[in-house]
Design an enzyme around this catalytic site. Structure first.
Site, PDB file in Angstrom:
ATOM      1  N   GLY A  12       0.811  -1.214   0.000  1.00 36.27           N
ATOM      2  CA  GLY A  12       0.000   0.000   0.000  1.00 36.27           C
ATOM      3  C   GLY A  12       0.845   1.265   0.000  1.00 36.27           C
ATOM      4  CE1 TYR A 143      -9.031   3.791   7.602  1.00 38.10           C
ATOM      5  CE2 TYR A 143      -9.524   6.126   7.873  1.00 38.10           C
ATOM      6  CZ  TYR A 143      -8.602   5.092   7.765  1.00 38.10           C
ATOM      7  OH  TYR A 143      -7.263   5.387   7.819  1.00 38.10           O
TER       8      TYR A 143
HETATM    9  N1  SER Z   1      -6.086   9.377   4.555  1.00 39.54           N
HETATM   10  C1  SER Z   1      -7.102   8.630   5.210  1.00 39.54           C
HETATM   11  C2  SER Z   1      -8.379   8.721   4.493  1.00 39.54           C
HETATM   12  O1  SER Z   1      -8.611   9.717   3.865  1.00 39.54           O
HETATM   13  C3  SER Z   1      -7.291   9.164   6.594  1.00 39.54           C
HETATM   14  O2  SER Z   1      -6.774   8.268   7.497  1.00 39.54           O
HETATM   15  O3  SER Z   1      -9.152   7.823   4.558  1.00 39.54           O
END
Ligand code: SER
Length: 314
Positions: A12, A143
């Site tokens: 990633g 998330y």
């Molecule tokens: N960069 C990530 C996102 O935008 C934030 O943890 O999901």
């Protein structure tokens, strides 16, 4: 004692650079890159690589058996925007992946575990500016919910089982080596690519949307510094606030124009990522990280912009 380090999710945006940095700090053979996809870059030839799905506990166990890791970095996750398209999968991967790793780390006496949280763990009722380490946290993306729950699990394993888990709440990470993974902050990477390729960019976040960001070089250095710090200095066992630089699309565009004067920024409306961004902090108070393990960012907006453009041009 020699180290054996597993990096789960090595392909990633973060893993790509972390594996390279760890292989420099240790040796190539000490760092085992693991992902569900084959890497198509330097990682493949430089050192060991294993196919691993962190949801497959049997395979994961075999990897722990084979390498007996002293450190594990778990980076495999679904990010904020992609997570909203598949909430159950995001929850499953982000939560059960973490629990699998915590359990195996305990069983195999892994000395240290790293797991990233995010600014997404905050929510609409968190203070927006200089968001403190401890405050209301009411994330409204799957998330963010998984990150907040994961933080609690990390602290739980530390307190109940004495597992040395360390974590950082990453802001949006800006880098040029590997593509970002489906987050809300990805605009701040796409903008550089399009500025060079097309001279214009249509941002999915509005002009005034300010978000905490950080250049990848800082993030990697900070992560390794946290992992290298003596355990008794790590006061936070949920996840550390961590700050680099905050800006809006407008401010970033103005900085890019110092290098590409004709660069044009437009805005695309009605993108679901706007609501996600609106629920997140504008800036972060990371004084605890600065105090506990001497964190200090090295890149401001100008330095980051210059470095991004010069590397992408190559
Ligand atoms: N960069 C990530 C996102 O935008 C934030 O943890 O999901």
């Amino acid at each position: 004692m020699s180290e054996k380090i597993l990096v789960l999710g090595s392909n990633g945006q973060i893993g790509t650079e972390l594996v390279t940095a760890l292989r420099k700090a240790y040796t190539n053979d000490d760092v085992v890159a693991c992902d569900i996809r084959r890497p198509d870059y330097e990682i493949k030839n430089a050192g060991p690589f294993e196919f691993v799905n962190v949801l497959d506990k049997e395979i994961l166990k075999e990897i722990f058996l084979k390498y007996k890791p002293t450190q594990v970095y778990l980076l495999a996750a679904l990010l904020s925007a992609t997570g909203e398209q598949n909430p159950k999968l995001a929850w499953d991967l982000n939560m059960n992946g973490l629990l699998n790793v915590l359990d195996l780390a305990l069983a195999f006496k892994t000395a240290k575990v790293y797991w990233p949280s995010s600014i997404a763990a905050f929510g609409p009722n968190s203070p927006k500016d200089q968001t403190p380490q401890f405050c209301t946290m009411d994330p409204n993306t799957v998330y963010g919910i998984s990150k907040l729950a994961g933080e609690r699990w990390c602290e739980y394993y530390y307190q109940k089982y004495n597992l040395d888990v360390r974590s950082i709440r990453y802001p949006g990470l800006i880098s040029w080596k590997a593509a970002p993974g489906g987050g809300t902050t990805d605009y701040a990477i796409h903008i550089f690519h399009d500025a060079l390729k097309k001279g214009s960019y249509a941002s999915f976040l509005s002009a005034e949307t300010e978000l905490p960001m950080m250049y990848m070089e800082d993030a990697i250095r900070g992560t390794i510094e946290l992992m290298d710090a003596p355990a008794d200095q790590i006061q936070i066992r949920s996840s550390y606030n961590f700050a680099g630089v905050s800006f809006t699309p407008d401010v970033l565009a103005a900085e890019i124009r110092k290098h590409i004067p004709q660069f044009k920024l437009t805005y695309s409306e009605h993108d679901p990522r706007q609501a996600i961004a609106d629920s997140w902090p504008r800036s972060i108070d990371d004084s605890q990280a600065r105090t506990d393990w001497n964190w200090k960012p090295g890149f401001d907006l100008a330095k980051m912009t210059e470095d991004m453009l010069s590397n992408l041009k190559k």
